[in-house]
Design a protein around this motif. Structure first.
Motif, PDB file in Angstrom:
ATOM      1  N   ASN A 184       0.834  -1.201   0.000  1.00 50.93           N
ATOM      2  CA  ASN A 184       0.000   0.000   0.000  1.00 50.93           C
ATOM      3  C   ASN A 184       0.874   1.258   0.000  1.00 50.93           C
ATOM      4  O   ASN A 184       0.574   2.230  -0.686  1.00 50.93           O
ATOM      5  CB  ASN A 184      -0.936  -0.031   1.209  1.00 50.93           C
ATOM      6  CG  ASN A 184      -2.208   0.735   0.986  1.00 50.93           C
ATOM      7  OD1 ASN A 184      -2.593   1.018  -0.139  1.00 50.93           O
ATOM      8  ND2 ASN A 184      -2.881   1.067   2.071  1.00 50.93           N
ATOM      9  N   ALA A 185       1.951   1.232   0.761  1.00 54.90           N
ATOM     10  CA  ALA A 185       2.874   2.376   0.794  1.00 54.90           C
ATOM     11  C   ALA A 185       3.482   2.607  -0.587  1.00 54.90           C
ATOM     12  O   ALA A 185       3.578   3.747  -1.053  1.00 54.90           O
ATOM     13  CB  ALA A 185       3.968   2.155   1.835  1.00 54.90           C
ATOM     14  N   LEU A 186       3.859   1.532  -1.265  1.00 51.31           N
ATOM     15  CA  LEU A 186       4.409   1.667  -2.618  1.00 51.31           C
ATOM     16  C   LEU A 186       3.370   2.215  -3.586  1.00 51.31           C
ATOM     17  O   LEU A 186       3.677   3.066  -4.426  1.00 51.31           O
ATOM     18  CB  LEU A 186       4.936   0.315  -3.113  1.00 51.31           C
ATOM     19  CG  LEU A 186       6.230  -0.169  -2.474  1.00 51.31           C
ATOM     20  CD1 LEU A 186       6.527  -1.597  -2.889  1.00 51.31           C
ATOM     21  CD2 LEU A 186       7.376   0.766  -2.836  1.00 51.31           C
ATOM     22  N   ALA A 187       2.132   1.737  -3.477  1.00 48.09           N
ATOM     23  CA  ALA A 187       1.066   2.206  -4.361  1.00 48.09           C
ATOM     24  C   ALA A 187       0.786   3.699  -4.162  1.00 48.09           C
ATOM     25  O   ALA A 187       0.522   4.427  -5.118  1.00 48.09           O
ATOM     26  CB  ALA A 187      -0.207   1.398  -4.120  1.00 48.09           C
ATOM     27  N   HIS A 188       0.876   4.171  -2.932  1.00 46.69           N
ATOM     28  CA  HIS A 188       0.639   5.583  -2.633  1.00 46.69           C
ATOM     29  C   HIS A 188       1.884   6.439  -2.879  1.00 46.69           C
ATOM     30  O   HIS A 188       1.776   7.661  -2.996  1.00 46.69           O
ATOM     31  CB  HIS A 188       0.193   5.774  -1.176  1.00 46.69           C
ATOM     32  CG  HIS A 188      -1.255   5.510  -0.956  1.00 46.69           C
ATOM     33  ND1 HIS A 188      -2.238   6.380  -1.320  1.00 46.69           N
ATOM     34  CD2 HIS A 188      -1.884   4.441  -0.395  1.00 46.69           C
ATOM     35  CE1 HIS A 188      -3.419   5.881  -0.999  1.00 46.69           C
ATOM     36  NE2 HIS A 188      -3.228   4.705  -0.443  1.00 46.69           N
ATOM     37  N   GLY A 189       3.020   5.810  -2.888  1.00 45.41           N
ATOM     38  CA  GLY A 189       4.261   6.574  -3.036  1.00 45.41           C
ATOM     39  C   GLY A 189       4.666   7.264  -1.748  1.00 45.41           C
ATOM     40  O   GLY A 189       5.355   8.278  -1.755  1.00 45.41           O
ATOM     41  N   GLY A 190       4.219   6.732  -0.629  1.00 50.90           N
ATOM     42  CA  GLY A 190       4.553   7.308   0.674  1.00 50.90           C
ATOM     43  C   GLY A 190       4.146   6.369   1.788  1.00 50.90           C
ATOM     44  O   GLY A 190       3.385   5.421   1.594  1.00 50.90           O
ATOM     45  N   LYS A 191       4.652   6.640   2.950  1.00 50.31           N
ATOM     46  CA  LYS A 191       4.396   5.814   4.121  1.00 50.31           C
ATOM     47  C   LYS A 191       3.121   6.273   4.842  1.00 50.31           C
ATOM     48  O   LYS A 191       2.886   7.469   4.997  1.00 50.31           O
ATOM     49  CB  LYS A 191       5.596   5.891   5.067  1.00 50.31           C
ATOM     50  CG  LYS A 191       5.510   4.954   6.222  1.00 50.31           C
ATOM     51  CD  LYS A 191       6.764   4.954   7.045  1.00 50.31           C
ATOM     52  CE  LYS A 191       6.528   4.014   8.218  1.00 50.31           C
ATOM     53  NZ  LYS A 191       7.647   3.827   9.045  1.00 50.31           N
ATOM     54  N   ALA A 192       2.322   5.299   5.312  1.00 53.25           N
ATOM     55  CA  ALA A 192       1.077   5.607   6.030  1.00 53.25           C
ATOM     56  C   ALA A 192       1.375   6.140   7.423  1.00 53.25           C
ATOM     57  O   ALA A 192       2.239   5.616   8.130  1.00 53.25           O
ATOM     58  CB  ALA A 192       0.206   4.369   6.135  1.00 53.25           C
ATOM     59  N   LYS A 193       0.662   7.172   7.785  1.00 57.34           N
ATOM     60  CA  LYS A 193       0.742   7.717   9.144  1.00 57.34           C
ATOM     61  C   LYS A 193      -0.684   7.798   9.694  1.00 57.34           C
ATOM     62  O   LYS A 193      -1.569   8.390   9.072  1.00 57.34           O
ATOM     63  CB  LYS A 193       1.378   9.109   9.132  1.00 57.34           C
ATOM     64  CG  LYS A 193       1.460   9.710  10.526  1.00 57.34           C
ATOM     65  CD  LYS A 193       2.087  11.080  10.530  1.00 57.34           C
ATOM     66  CE  LYS A 193       2.169  11.534  11.977  1.00 57.34           C
ATOM     67  NZ  LYS A 193       2.157  12.940  12.130  1.00 57.34           N
ATOM     68  N   HIS A 194      -0.887   7.184  10.837  1.00 53.38           N
ATOM     69  CA  HIS A 194      -2.199   7.216  11.491  1.00 53.38           C
ATOM     70  C   HIS A 194      -2.422   8.601  12.088  1.00 53.38           C
ATOM     71  O   HIS A 194      -1.537   9.161  12.726  1.00 53.38           O
ATOM     72  CB  HIS A 194      -2.259   6.129  12.571  1.00 53.38           C
ATOM     73  CG  HIS A 194      -3.528   6.116  13.342  1.00 53.38           C
ATOM     74  ND1 HIS A 194      -3.568   5.945  14.688  1.00 53.38           N
ATOM     75  CD2 HIS A 194      -4.810   6.252  12.952  1.00 53.38           C
ATOM     76  CE1 HIS A 194      -4.813   5.972  15.105  1.00 53.38           C
ATOM     77  NE2 HIS A 194      -5.597   6.168  14.062  1.00 53.38           N
TER      78      HIS A 194
END
Length: 167
Positions: free
Chosen positions: A102-112
């Motif tokens: 998912n991080a690769l698909a968004h091009g960034g790391k998820a932050k809650h």
């Protein structure tokens, strides 16, 4: 001061506290205390062959919000996930934050973003007069509904005046 304002139609009333619950921990403790302490004097009852407790959780929903940040901390996406249990909410947050695909698909790391999360629980209460009424608790409001006797609203209102989280 905590004051429930009656709404038109089916008997219901809603209270909007000055401050929403700050986090899932405070929200969970609040809900658990109502179920365990039964401050409204609700009673257990039987339907068919099932015994119901005086105060019963009948629905819950937890929404976790996320943003995706690139290596420069620029937002490149956002998302939300809905869970129907507290455990699912907590496990789901960890899963989203650690999801590499998912991080690769968004091009960034998820932050809650916990301050943006939403929570709600509906409790069913069996009144001593034999009727059922409901209390819906959300991060920013508490509502009661389907009560027949205004004494329920009065009893809940008096209780709310003693609860710091509802002021």
């Amino acid at each position: 001061m905590a004051v429930f304002r009656e709404k038109t139609g089916t008997k219901s009333a809603v209270l909007y506290p000055k401050n929403p619950f700050p986090d899932i921990g405070a929200f969970s403790v609040f809900v658990r205390d109502i179920i365990v302490k039964n401050p409204f004097g609700c009673t257990s009852y039987m339907t068919g062959r099932k015994n119901h407790p005086p105060v019963e959780k009948i629905r819950e929903m937890y929404t976790a919000k996320f943003v995706y940040l690139d290596k420069n901390r620029v937002q490149v996406g956002s998302g939300s996930e809905i869970y129907h249990t507290l455990d699912g909410y907590e496990d789901g947050i960890a899963a989203v934050v650690s999801n590499t695909a998912n991080a690769l698909a968004h091009g960034g790391k998820a932050k809650h973003i916990p301050d943006a999360d939403l929570f709600s629980v509906t409790l069913q209460c069996h009144d001593p007069d034999g009727t059922l009424w409901f209390m819906s608790i959300a991060r920013d409001r508490v509502a009661i509904s389907a009560y027949k006797d205004d004494a329920v609203k009065k009893r809940v209102g008096e209780w709310a005046k003693t609860v710091p989280a509802l002021q």
